[in-house]
Design a protein around this motif. Structure first.
Motif, PDB file in Angstrom:
ATOM      1  N   ASP A   1      23.616  70.786 -76.393  1.00  0.00           N
ATOM      2  CA  ASP A   1      23.582  70.622 -74.936  1.00  0.00           C
ATOM      3  C   ASP A   1      23.337  71.957 -74.248  1.00  0.00           C
TER       4      ASP A   1
ATOM      5  N   ARG B   1      30.202  67.525 -68.168  1.00  0.00           N
ATOM      6  CA  ARG B   1      30.294  66.352 -69.051  1.00  0.00           C
ATOM      7  C   ARG B   1      31.274  66.605 -70.184  1.00  0.00           C
ATOM      8  N   TRP B   2      31.286  67.824 -70.699  1.00  0.00           N
ATOM      9  CA  TRP B   2      32.244  68.132 -71.764  1.00  0.00           C
ATOM     10  C   TRP B   2      33.665  68.245 -71.220  1.00  0.00           C
TER      11      TRP B   2
ATOM     12  N   ARG C   1      34.592  64.652 -71.088  1.00  0.00           N
ATOM     13  CA  ARG C   1      34.707  64.092 -72.442  1.00  0.00           C
ATOM     14  C   ARG C   1      36.003  64.525 -73.115  1.00  0.00           C
TER      15      ARG C   1
ATOM     16  N   ARG D   1      19.861  72.899 -63.689  1.00  0.00           N
ATOM     17  CA  ARG D   1      21.183  72.619 -64.236  1.00  0.00           C
ATOM     18  C   ARG D   1      21.246  71.174 -64.712  1.00  0.00           C
ATOM     19  N   THR D   2      21.746  70.987 -65.926  1.00  0.00           N
ATOM     20  CA  THR D   2      21.872  69.628 -66.473  1.00  0.00           C
ATOM     21  C   THR D   2      23.274  69.063 -66.328  1.00  0.00           C
TER      22      THR D   2
ATOM     23  N   PHE E   1      27.759  70.169 -78.872  1.00  0.00           N
ATOM     24  CA  PHE E   1      28.025  71.040 -77.732  1.00  0.00           C
ATOM     25  C   PHE E   1      26.938  72.100 -77.609  1.00  0.00           C
TER      26      PHE E   1
ATOM     27  N   GLU F   1      19.666  72.899 -74.732  1.00  0.00           N
ATOM     28  CA  GLU F   1      18.752  72.033 -73.978  1.00  0.00           C
ATOM     29  C   GLU F   1      18.577  72.553 -72.562  1.00  0.00           C
ATOM     30  N   GLU F   2      19.675  72.944 -71.910  1.00  0.00           N
ATOM     31  CA  GLU F   2      19.570  73.492 -70.560  1.00  0.00           C
ATOM     32  C   GLU F   2      18.958  74.892 -70.595  1.00  0.00           C
TER      33      GLU F   2
ATOM     34  N   TRP G   1      25.866  69.867 -68.179  1.00  0.00           N
ATOM     35  CA  TRP G   1      26.502  69.621 -69.478  1.00  0.00           C
ATOM     36  C   TRP G   1      27.944  70.151 -69.573  1.00  0.00           C
TER      37      TRP G   1
END
Length: 202
Positions: A79, A25-26, A29, A19-20, A76, A82-83, A22
């Motif tokens: 991200d 984080r959004w 944000r 798990r990153t 978005f 990427e995960e 993300w």
């Protein structure tokens, strides 16, 4: 004569996918309460997993639910991927690549619309196995028994001749219920030994 088969999951097995963080984080944000991103997009995630919407509709849903412009949607989704794609589990991939002459090889993965194109481009899974069966292409996710039946049919193997490897216990139990041999992935060493035992058994 039976045809041995080894069938594997992707995320958490052939791909290392920690798990990153993300979505959190959004949330931060965008000034949203924790968990809001996943909550607002729950039906988009579900539809994308069984292929009832395309990538364009995913992007439109993200934009509408989160109030994002085109560049933000692109960031978005970057991200997310990427995960999702993680990194290659090279030890296990190399082991599987060496099995091509010994058995039928398949992938059965709960997925998301757009996964095939990205995973083939990055990892060449299409060259690793005989068949890749994605939930977003067949319309059902593991642990639905239909997913296992479809995968066996496409590989031309009997369930009892197939070893299925997954890192999610309910999927492993569902595979066993479907008549397959199954192994819970908890690391490469145990999985490699289990595959060897499956192929070497009388």
């Amino acid at each position: 004569m039976s045809t041995r088969c080894v069938m594997l999951d992707i995320g958490g097995v052939l791909e290392i996918t920690p798990r990153t963080g993300w979505p959190a984080r959004w949330d931060e944000r965008l000034g949203l309460a924790p968990g809001s991103v996943d909550e607002r997009l729950a039906d988009v995630w579900e539809a994308g997993a069984v292929g009832t919407i395309g990538e364009g509709e995913v992007h439109a849903g993200v934009a509408a639910r989160l109030g994002l412009g085109p560049r933000e949607v692109e960031a978005f989704m970057a991200d997310l991927w990427e995960e999702y794609l993680g990194t290659a589990n090279t030890e296990l991939i190399d082991l599987v690549a060496g099995l091509r002459t010994r058995c039928r090889l398949g992938i059965l993965s709960n997925s998301f619309v757009g996964a095939r194109e990205r995973e083939v481009a990055r990892y060449r899974f299409d060259r690793l196995v005989d068949e890749i069966v994605y939930s977003h292409e067949i319309g059902v996710c593991k642990p639905d028994p239909r997913a296992f039946a479809i995968a066996c049919a496409r590989l031309g193997v009997r369930a009892r001749d197939c070893l299925f490897v997954d890192d999610f216990p309910p999927n492993v139990e569902a595979a066993r219920t479907a008549g397959m041999r199954a192994h819970l992935f908890e690391g490469n060493a145990g999985t490699i030994a289990r595959i060897a035992a499956h192929l070497d058994r009388p």
